[in-house]
Design a protein around this motif. Structure first.
Motif, PDB file in Angstrom:
ATOM      1  N   ILE A 186      16.628  58.201 -37.338  1.00  0.00           N
ATOM      2  CA  ILE A 186      15.258  57.644 -37.158  1.00  0.00           C
ATOM      3  C   ILE A 186      15.299  56.493 -36.231  1.00  0.00           C
ATOM      4  O   ILE A 186      16.154  55.649 -36.233  1.00  0.00           O
ATOM      5  CB  ILE A 186      14.490  57.250 -38.596  1.00  0.00           C
ATOM      6  N   VAL A 187      14.031  56.463 -35.740  1.00  0.00           N
ATOM      7  CA  VAL A 187      13.855  55.289 -34.713  1.00  0.00           C
ATOM      8  C   VAL A 187      12.516  54.603 -34.968  1.00  0.00           C
ATOM      9  O   VAL A 187      11.380  55.266 -35.390  1.00  0.00           O
ATOM     10  CB  VAL A 187      13.819  55.672 -33.361  1.00  0.00           C
ATOM     11  N   SER A 188      12.331  53.307 -35.308  1.00  0.00           N
ATOM     12  CA  SER A 188      11.248  52.698 -35.507  1.00  0.00           C
ATOM     13  C   SER A 188      11.012  51.678 -34.421  1.00  0.00           C
ATOM     14  O   SER A 188      12.099  50.836 -33.880  1.00  0.00           O
ATOM     15  CB  SER A 188      11.101  51.896 -36.770  1.00  0.00           C
ATOM     16  N   CYS A 189       9.629  51.270 -33.944  1.00  0.00           N
ATOM     17  CA  CYS A 189       9.619  50.551 -32.821  1.00  0.00           C
ATOM     18  C   CYS A 189       8.455  49.550 -33.297  1.00  0.00           C
ATOM     19  O   CYS A 189       7.611  49.576 -34.184  1.00  0.00           O
ATOM     20  CB  CYS A 189       8.863  51.337 -31.577  1.00  0.00           C
ATOM     21  N   GLY A 190       8.330  48.293 -32.451  1.00  0.00           N
ATOM     22  CA  GLY A 190       7.209  47.355 -32.682  1.00  0.00           C
ATOM     23  C   GLY A 190       6.862  46.672 -31.467  1.00  0.00           C
ATOM     24  O   GLY A 190       7.594  46.462 -30.540  1.00  0.00           O
ATOM     25  N   ASN A 191       5.710  45.824 -31.635  1.00  0.00           N
ATOM     26  CA  ASN A 191       5.325  44.894 -30.656  1.00  0.00           C
ATOM     27  C   ASN A 191       6.070  43.645 -30.711  1.00  0.00           C
ATOM     28  O   ASN A 191       5.716  42.662 -29.935  1.00  0.00           O
ATOM     29  CB  ASN A 191       3.988  44.643 -30.724  1.00  0.00           C
ATOM     30  N   CYS A 192       6.940  43.603 -31.830  1.00  0.00           N
ATOM     31  CA  CYS A 192       7.538  42.408 -32.158  1.00  0.00           C
ATOM     32  C   CYS A 192       8.948  42.803 -32.693  1.00  0.00           C
ATOM     33  O   CYS A 192       8.940  43.999 -33.484  1.00  0.00           O
ATOM     34  CB  CYS A 192       6.939  41.263 -32.726  1.00  0.00           C
ATOM     35  N   ILE A 193       9.995  42.074 -33.148  1.00  0.00           N
ATOM     36  CA  ILE A 193      11.178  42.434 -33.828  1.00  0.00           C
ATOM     37  C   ILE A 193      10.652  42.635 -35.300  1.00  0.00           C
ATOM     38  O   ILE A 193      11.142  43.350 -36.161  1.00  0.00           O
ATOM     39  CB  ILE A 193      12.193  41.451 -33.655  1.00  0.00           C
ATOM     40  N   GLU A 194      10.006  41.803 -35.622  1.00  0.00           N
ATOM     41  CA  GLU A 194       9.321  41.909 -37.274  1.00  0.00           C
ATOM     42  C   GLU A 194       8.806  43.146 -37.530  1.00  0.00           C
ATOM     43  O   GLU A 194       9.010  43.834 -38.463  1.00  0.00           O
ATOM     44  CB  GLU A 194       8.581  40.530 -37.369  1.00  0.00           C
ATOM     45  N   GLU A 195       7.904  43.461 -36.637  1.00  0.00           N
ATOM     46  CA  GLU A 195       7.122  44.707 -36.933  1.00  0.00           C
ATOM     47  C   GLU A 195       8.324  46.154 -36.864  1.00  0.00           C
ATOM     48  O   GLU A 195       7.839  46.864 -37.690  1.00  0.00           O
ATOM     49  CB  GLU A 195       5.896  44.975 -35.777  1.00  0.00           C
ATOM     50  N   ALA A 196       8.883  45.961 -35.909  1.00  0.00           N
ATOM     51  CA  ALA A 196       9.959  47.274 -36.006  1.00  0.00           C
ATOM     52  C   ALA A 196      10.811  47.230 -37.229  1.00  0.00           C
ATOM     53  O   ALA A 196      11.116  48.321 -37.930  1.00  0.00           O
ATOM     54  CB  ALA A 196      10.819  46.989 -34.780  1.00  0.00           C
ATOM     55  N   PHE A 239      -2.746  43.803 -43.245  1.00  0.00           N
ATOM     56  CA  PHE A 239      -2.370  43.464 -44.428  1.00  0.00           C
ATOM     57  C   PHE A 239      -2.387  41.968 -44.522  1.00  0.00           C
ATOM     58  O   PHE A 239      -2.796  41.055 -45.412  1.00  0.00           O
ATOM     59  CB  PHE A 239      -1.240  44.154 -45.167  1.00  0.00           C
ATOM     60  N   THR A 240      -1.753  41.389 -43.314  1.00  0.00           N
ATOM     61  CA  THR A 240      -1.465  39.817 -43.274  1.00  0.00           C
ATOM     62  C   THR A 240      -2.237  39.457 -42.184  1.00  0.00           C
ATOM     63  O   THR A 240      -2.009  40.166 -41.085  1.00  0.00           O
ATOM     64  CB  THR A 240      -0.108  39.536 -43.702  1.00  0.00           C
ATOM     65  N   ALA A 241      -2.784  38.115 -42.087  1.00  0.00           N
ATOM     66  CA  ALA A 241      -3.147  37.360 -40.813  1.00  0.00           C
ATOM     67  C   ALA A 241      -2.147  37.009 -39.830  1.00  0.00           C
ATOM     68  O   ALA A 241      -2.406  36.975 -38.766  1.00  0.00           O
ATOM     69  CB  ALA A 241      -3.881  36.354 -41.173  1.00  0.00           C
ATOM     70  N   GLN A 242      -0.896  37.082 -40.452  1.00  0.00           N
ATOM     71  CA  GLN A 242       0.234  36.537 -39.440  1.00  0.00           C
ATOM     72  C   GLN A 242       0.510  37.778 -38.531  1.00  0.00           C
ATOM     73  O   GLN A 242       1.053  37.481 -37.420  1.00  0.00           O
ATOM     74  CB  GLN A 242       1.275  36.082 -40.206  1.00  0.00           C
ATOM     75  N   GLY A 243       0.336  39.147 -38.883  1.00  0.00           N
ATOM     76  CA  GLY A 243       0.743  40.114 -38.054  1.00  0.00           C
ATOM     77  C   GLY A 243       1.474  41.006 -38.619  1.00  0.00           C
ATOM     78  O   GLY A 243       2.286  40.753 -39.870  1.00  0.00           O
ATOM     79  N   ASN A 244       1.571  42.370 -38.410  1.00  0.00           N
ATOM     80  CA  ASN A 244       2.329  43.489 -38.919  1.00  0.00           C
ATOM     81  C   ASN A 244       3.981  42.891 -39.239  1.00  0.00           C
ATOM     82  O   ASN A 244       4.669  42.939 -38.283  1.00  0.00           O
ATOM     83  CB  ASN A 244       2.139  44.821 -38.448  1.00  0.00           C
ATOM     84  N   GLY A 245       4.329  42.919 -40.566  1.00  0.00           N
ATOM     85  CA  GLY A 245       5.919  42.597 -40.685  1.00  0.00           C
ATOM     86  C   GLY A 245       6.197  41.332 -40.621  1.00  0.00           C
ATOM     87  O   GLY A 245       7.440  40.850 -40.911  1.00  0.00           O
ATOM     88  N   LYS A 246       5.320  40.340 -40.118  1.00  0.00           N
ATOM     89  CA  LYS A 246       5.880  38.900 -40.013  1.00  0.00           C
ATOM     90  C   LYS A 246       6.317  38.391 -41.426  1.00  0.00           C
ATOM     91  O   LYS A 246       7.516  37.669 -41.410  1.00  0.00           O
ATOM     92  CB  LYS A 246       4.594  38.012 -39.430  1.00  0.00           C
TER      93      LYS A 246
END
Length: 268
Positions: free
Chosen positions: A186-196, A242-249
């Motif tokens: 599987i591969v997951s991607c994100g607009n930042c390391i945290e989201e990925a 879910f969080t104001a900080q951003g997805n996955g932060k």
């Protein structure tokens, strides 16, 4: 007192930059190196294989692991920088070079999707099992709903041919951030390391649940409780905001604290 930023701001890390890199690049290197350690701690690494990548801000260069290091050995300065053609522009602190498959898969995505800063690919056992399952990932768990739509790429053998890059990009599409490589992983991607990382975590969990669930029902999918699509879509939208900080932060930061406490040599 522990401040909110200690728990939520993934850019506020206790760092002293003694490297040749700018503070901005060093922060990305530390985050990526820490994430390699997280994947190792979770037991999702596979000897010296698989890759996590990140684009260096303001450049067309991406970082990935040196070929020969375990994930738990990766450090900020050992990461190799390559351009979008796979040429090494900074070998890091080793002379190990890179695994070409890292460029073929991850380079293709970075070049075609400027919205994606980070990509992560693993061969965790349950995710490979789902990748081999003709029906793919079933929408049966909240973890799977969080991921949204999943893309699929047909297996073409070990990914060493640059010609496959165009087909990988087409398979992923212009919007999706999670990809099943058939018979592979599987591969997951994100607009930042945290989201990925957040997506990868949910992806693996969704696969683990599916493998257990299919075992429980003897492979009879008619026994599975699949919520209506509007409910699944609601869960996807809710999780993304879910969080104001951003997805996955916050999620990434919570695991960072574990890794930092165990061994902070990834900062080197």
């Amino acid at each position: 007192m522990i401040s909110n930023s200690d728990f939520s701001n993934s850019d506020e890390l206790s760092l002293v930059n003694k490297t040749k890199y700018s503070d901005e690049e060093y922060l990305i290197r530390v985050k990526l190196a820490a994430t390699y350690r997280m994947i190792a701690h979770l037991g999702w690494d596979e000897l010296i294989y698989n890759h996590l990548t990140a684009r260096i801000p303001g450049t067309d260069y991406m970082l990935l692991n040196a070929f020969g290091m375990r994930f738990d050995e990766v450090t900020a300065t050992s990461l190799v920088a390559i351009d979008m053609n796979g040429k090494i522009v900074d070998a890091g602190s080793t002379d190990l070079g890179i695994n070409k498959t890292g460029y073929v898969i991850h380079g293709a995505i970075h070049r075609a999707r400027p919205d994606i800063l980070s990509t992560m690919h693993v061969h965790q056992e349950d995710s490979v099992a789902v990748a081999c399952y003709k029906e793919g990932l079933l929408p049966i768990s909240q973890n799977s709903f969080i991921l949204g739509d999943i893309s699929y790429h047909t297996y073409e053998g070990i990914s060493i041919n640059a010609e496959e890059q165009e087909r990988i990009v087409k398979s992923l599409g212009p919007v999706n951030k999670n990809l099943i490589l058939r018979n592979h992983g599987i591969v997951s991607c994100g607009n930042c390391i945290e989201e990925a990382f957040f997506y990868l975590y949910q992806f693996v969990k969704a696969c683990e649940v599916q493998v257990k669930m299919l075992s429980m029902v003897g492979g009879d999918t008619s026994k599975l409780d699949i919520p209506p699509k509007e409910i699944r879509d609601f869960s996807t939208r809710t999780a993304a905001s879910f969080t104001a900080q951003g997805n996955g932060k916050k999620e990434w930061k919570c695991y960072y604290r574990i890794i930092e406490k165990l061994d902070d040599s990834f900062k080197n």
